[in-house]
Write a protein that holds these residues in place. Structure first.
Motif, PDB file in Angstrom:
ATOM      1  N   LYS A 166       0.832  -1.210   0.000  1.00  6.27           N
ATOM      2  CA  LYS A 166       0.000   0.000   0.000  1.00  6.27           C
ATOM      3  C   LYS A 166       0.862   1.254   0.000  1.00  6.27           C
ATOM      4  CE  LYS A 166      -4.059  -1.836   2.272  1.00  6.27           C
ATOM      5  NZ  LYS A 166      -4.474  -2.301   3.578  1.00  6.27           N
ATOM      6  N   MET A 167       0.357   2.281  -0.659  1.00  5.98           N
ATOM      7  CA  MET A 167       1.050   3.565  -0.696  1.00  5.98           C
ATOM      8  C   MET A 167       0.864   4.271   0.646  1.00  5.98           C
ATOM      9  SD  MET A 167       0.278   6.360  -3.599  1.00  5.98           S
ATOM     10  CE  MET A 167       0.185   5.289  -5.025  1.00  5.98           C
ATOM     11  N   LYS A 168       1.958   4.829   1.180  1.00  5.79           N
ATOM     12  CA  LYS A 168       1.803   5.593   2.428  1.00  5.79           C
ATOM     13  C   LYS A 168       1.150   6.927   2.092  1.00  5.79           C
ATOM     14  CE  LYS A 168       5.929   3.571   4.463  1.00  5.79           C
ATOM     15  NZ  LYS A 168       7.370   3.778   4.584  1.00  5.79           N
ATOM     16  N   PRO A 169       0.294   7.431   2.978  1.00  3.59           N
ATOM     17  CA  PRO A 169      -0.408   8.701   2.655  1.00  3.59           C
ATOM     18  C   PRO A 169       0.533   9.905   2.598  1.00  3.59           C
ATOM     19  CG  PRO A 169      -0.874   8.021   4.901  1.00  3.59           C
ATOM     20  CD  PRO A 169      -0.101   6.906   4.297  1.00  3.59           C
ATOM     21  N   LYS A 170       0.159  10.887   1.769  1.00  2.00           N
ATOM     22  CA  LYS A 170       0.993  12.076   1.557  1.00  2.00           C
ATOM     23  C   LYS A 170       1.225  12.859   2.851  1.00  2.00           C
ATOM     24  CE  LYS A 170       1.498  15.831  -1.751  1.00  2.00           C
ATOM     25  NZ  LYS A 170       2.523  15.339  -2.640  1.00  2.00           N
ATOM     26  N   TRP A 171       0.181  12.917   3.710  1.00  3.62           N
ATOM     27  CA  TRP A 171       0.301  13.704   4.939  1.00  3.62           C
ATOM     28  C   TRP A 171       1.437  13.216   5.842  1.00  3.62           C
ATOM     29  CZ3 TRP A 171      -0.077  10.982   9.415  1.00  3.62           C
ATOM     30  CH2 TRP A 171      -0.824   9.822   9.426  1.00  3.62           C
ATOM     31  N   ARG A 172       1.713  11.911   5.751  1.00  2.79           N
ATOM     32  CA  ARG A 172       2.777  11.344   6.581  1.00  2.79           C
ATOM     33  C   ARG A 172       4.132  11.965   6.235  1.00  2.79           C
ATOM     34  NH1 ARG A 172       3.510   4.912   7.605  1.00  2.79           N
ATOM     35  NH2 ARG A 172       5.684   5.179   8.138  1.00  2.79           N
ATOM     36  N   PHE A 173       4.359  12.152   4.936  1.00  2.54           N
ATOM     37  CA  PHE A 173       5.622  12.746   4.493  1.00  2.54           C
ATOM     38  C   PHE A 173       5.673  14.234   4.836  1.00  2.54           C
ATOM     39  CE2 PHE A 173       4.833   9.023   1.889  1.00  2.54           C
ATOM     40  CZ  PHE A 173       6.023   8.345   2.028  1.00  2.54           C
ATOM     41  N   GLU A 174       4.492  14.877   4.736  1.00  2.00           N
ATOM     42  CA  GLU A 174       4.421  16.300   5.083  1.00  2.00           C
ATOM     43  C   GLU A 174       4.731  16.483   6.569  1.00  2.00           C
ATOM     44  OE1 GLU A 174       4.022  18.847   3.019  1.00  2.00           O
ATOM     45  OE2 GLU A 174       3.876  17.449   1.327  1.00  2.00           O
ATOM     46  N   VAL A 175       4.125  15.606   7.401  1.00  2.00           N
ATOM     47  CA  VAL A 175       4.345  15.688   8.849  1.00  2.00           C
ATOM     48  C   VAL A 175       5.831  15.454   9.166  1.00  2.00           C
ATOM     49  CG1 VAL A 175       3.870  14.497  11.062  1.00  2.00           C
ATOM     50  CG2 VAL A 175       1.989  15.083   9.535  1.00  2.00           C
ATOM     51  N   GLU A 176       6.427  14.443   8.497  1.00  2.00           N
ATOM     52  CA  GLU A 176       7.853  14.143   8.720  1.00  2.00           C
ATOM     53  C   GLU A 176       8.720  15.360   8.420  1.00  2.00           C
ATOM     54  OE1 GLU A 176       9.414  10.614   6.727  1.00  2.00           O
ATOM     55  OE2 GLU A 176       7.827   9.450   7.711  1.00  2.00           O
ATOM     56  N   LYS A 177       8.455  15.992   7.249  1.00  2.00           N
ATOM     57  CA  LYS A 177       9.234  17.167   6.833  1.00  2.00           C
ATOM     58  C   LYS A 177       9.084  18.292   7.845  1.00  2.00           C
ATOM     59  CE  LYS A 177       8.902  16.670   1.864  1.00  2.00           C
ATOM     60  NZ  LYS A 177       8.149  17.166   0.720  1.00  2.00           N
ATOM     61  N   LYS A 178       7.821  18.545   8.233  1.00  2.00           N
ATOM     62  CA  LYS A 178       7.553  19.658   9.153  1.00  2.00           C
ATOM     63  C   LYS A 178       8.124  19.371  10.543  1.00  2.00           C
ATOM     64  CE  LYS A 178       3.986  22.096   6.798  1.00  2.00           C
ATOM     65  NZ  LYS A 178       3.559  21.388   5.601  1.00  2.00           N
ATOM     66  N   SER A 179       8.140  18.082  10.936  1.00  2.00           N
ATOM     67  CA  SER A 179       8.683  17.727  12.251  1.00  2.00           C
ATOM     68  C   SER A 179      10.170  18.052  12.312  1.00  2.00           C
ATOM     69  CB  SER A 179       8.503  16.241  12.544  1.00  2.00           C
ATOM     70  OG  SER A 179       7.182  15.901  12.430  1.00  2.00           O
ATOM     71  N   VAL A 180      10.889  17.725  11.243  1.00  2.00           N
ATOM     72  CA  VAL A 180      12.338  17.999  11.219  1.00  2.00           C
ATOM     73  C   VAL A 180      12.567  19.504  11.321  1.00  2.00           C
ATOM     74  CG1 VAL A 180      14.477  17.730   9.884  1.00  2.00           C
ATOM     75  CG2 VAL A 180      12.768  15.927   9.833  1.00  2.00           C
ATOM     76  N   ALA A 181      11.772  20.284  10.550  1.00  2.00           N
ATOM     77  CA  ALA A 181      11.921  21.735  10.586  1.00  2.00           C
ATOM     78  C   ALA A 181      11.585  22.267  11.980  1.00  2.00           C
ATOM     79  CB  ALA A 181      11.028  22.374   9.538  1.00  2.00           C
ATOM     80  N   ALA A 182      10.560  21.669  12.609  1.00  2.00           N
ATOM     81  CA  ALA A 182      10.156  22.111  13.947  1.00  2.00           C
ATOM     82  C   ALA A 182      11.247  21.805  14.974  1.00  2.00           C
ATOM     83  CB  ALA A 182       8.849  21.429  14.347  1.00  2.00           C
ATOM     84  N   VAL A 183      11.880  20.621  14.855  1.00  2.00           N
ATOM     85  CA  VAL A 183      12.959  20.246  15.781  1.00  2.00           C
ATOM     86  C   VAL A 183      14.112  21.243  15.641  1.00  2.00           C
ATOM     87  CG1 VAL A 183      14.734  18.493  16.250  1.00  2.00           C
ATOM     88  CG2 VAL A 183      12.371  17.791  15.898  1.00  2.00           C
ATOM     89  N   TRP A 184      14.416  21.604  14.367  1.00  2.00           N
ATOM     90  CA  TRP A 184      15.508  22.555  14.118  1.00  2.00           C
ATOM     91  C   TRP A 184      15.196  23.904  14.764  1.00  2.00           C
ATOM     92  CZ3 TRP A 184      15.089  27.033  10.905  1.00  2.00           C
ATOM     93  CH2 TRP A 184      16.281  27.742  10.804  1.00  2.00           C
ATOM     94  N   LEU A 185      13.960  24.388  14.550  1.00  2.00           N
ATOM     95  CA  LEU A 185      13.556  25.689  15.086  1.00  2.00           C
ATOM     96  C   LEU A 185      13.596  25.667  16.614  1.00  2.00           C
ATOM     97  CD1 LEU A 185      12.665  28.315  13.746  1.00  2.00           C
ATOM     98  CD2 LEU A 185      10.317  27.687  14.279  1.00  2.00           C
ATOM     99  N   LEU A 186      13.149  24.558  17.201  1.00  2.00           N
ATOM    100  CA  LEU A 186      13.140  24.421  18.657  1.00  2.00           C
ATOM    101  C   LEU A 186      14.569  24.460  19.200  1.00  2.00           C
ATOM    102  CD1 LEU A 186      10.964  23.800  20.908  1.00  2.00           C
ATOM    103  CD2 LEU A 186      11.814  21.466  20.816  1.00  2.00           C
ATOM    104  N   CYS A 187      15.475  23.723  18.537  1.00  2.00           N
ATOM    105  CA  CYS A 187      16.883  23.686  18.951  1.00  2.00           C
ATOM    106  C   CYS A 187      17.473  25.089  18.922  1.00  2.00           C
ATOM    107  CB  CYS A 187      17.705  22.796  18.014  1.00  2.00           C
ATOM    108  SG  CYS A 187      17.441  21.067  18.277  1.00  2.00           S
ATOM    109  N   VAL A 188      17.224  25.794  17.823  1.00  2.00           N
ATOM    110  CA  VAL A 188      17.787  27.129  17.656  1.00  2.00           C
ATOM    111  C   VAL A 188      17.205  28.091  18.699  1.00  2.00           C
ATOM    112  CG1 VAL A 188      17.871  29.087  16.065  1.00  2.00           C
ATOM    113  CG2 VAL A 188      18.360  26.825  15.228  1.00  2.00           C
TER     114      VAL A 188
END
Lengths: 181, 131
Positions: free
Chosen positions: B19-41
């Protein structure tokens, strides 16, 4: 369907057209098998399994593909990850002489760049086999899959300048290995 | 005419085994990494701000004028944990930033500089907010 670009096909798969993925499989089965075989040194059967795993993983993750990217770099990245997983579970094997003959085909450009005699063709693959995986991948993608530094950087997720450095090191190591052989 | 691999894969897809993984999962992954970076900074900036505030409150040049006592006071009260925290978070921030989108194409130096500049700007901003 066959007139569509890889990226257009990927978009169709993302929109739910399963047959478009069949076309992708047709286009990429052989290049992926060549790449995986050269990187892992495995028997045909094992390579076929890895190609299948790569393509299945490609389908599962296709919604993560951004159509601004090059699809070939993206699918080779999936294959690269499968090879890394494979190395975590297994050890490298050495190819037989017959396999070497097959693997060194189209190595003219590499032989030219290494400034060695054409008779040393067999030794080239023996030397490639001894290279660390990261160098073998760079050599395989550049010389045997005709990928540019930019595309290799997308597959290995590093800078193009780093690819250049890796390529120079790989060629240096290859020359050394061929001379000592 | 379909080949063997194509048939096997399409069959697995059609039967629902693959089965294809849903698009939102990849969006959430991308945004999570950006959020972790922003939080660290952001947290690194807060940590750096506490070091700046210590510097402004203690004024080391004046305190060191008190000789050994001043030196001891400075060493005892220095916010080591905040400084260590800021450095660790910066390192994590740099590592995270290189994993956002196609940032892997950027050199380590430019990633380091971008993260450092943003941290410094946030530190100055937080310092003003803190009054």
């Amino acid at each position: 369907m066959s007139q569509l670009t890889d990226e257009q096909l990927a978009k169709k798969v993302q929109d739910g057209t399963v047959d478009a993925f069949g076309e992708i499989v047709e286009r990429y089965e052989k290049p992926l098998a060549r790449y995986i075989r050269r990187v892992t040194n495995q028997e045909q059967e094992e390579v076929e399994d890895l190609v299948q795993e790569t393509l299945i993983s490609g389908y599962e993750n296709i919604q993560g593909f951004d159509s601004r990217q090059k699809f070939s770099s993206w699918i080779f990245r999936v294959a690269h990850n499968k090879c890394i997983d494979f190395f975590r579970k297994n050890k490298l094997k050495t190819t037989t002489t017959d396999e070497k003959e097959e693997l060194i085909e189209s190595s003219e450009k590499l032989i030219e760049d290494l400034e060695i005699e054409k008779e040393d063709k067999k030794m080239v693959w023996e030397a490639i086999e001894k290279l660390e995986v990261k160098y073998r991948e760079v050599v395989t993608l550049y010389y045997f899959e005709d990928k540019s530094y930019e595309e290799i950087s997308d597959v290995l997720r590093t800078t193009t300048s780093n690819i250049g450095v890796m390529m120079n090191r790989a060629k240096g190591k290859l020359r050394k290995l061929i001379i000592t052989n | 005419m379909r080949n063997k691999t194509e048939e096997i894969i399409l069959e697995k897809i059609r039967s629902g085994e693959v089965k294809m993984k849903p698009k939102w999962r990849f969006e959430v992954e991308k945004k999570s990494v950006a959020a972790v970076w922003l939080l660290c900074v952001a947290v690194a900036a807060v940590s750096a701000m506490s070091v700046v505030m210590f510097w402004q409150i203690y004024n080391p040049i004046d305190v060191l004028g008190f000789g050994e006592v001043g030196q001891q006071l400075l060493l005892e009260d220095f916010p080591y944990y905040w400084l260590a925290g800021a450095i660790i978070l910066l390192v994590v921030g740099v590592w995270t930033f290189s994993r956002i989108g196609d940032n892997y194409k950027k050199s380590t130096m430019s990633i380091l500089l971008t993260t450092a500049v943003i941290t410094i700007v946030l530190t100055i901003l937080f310092r003003f907010v803190a009054g």
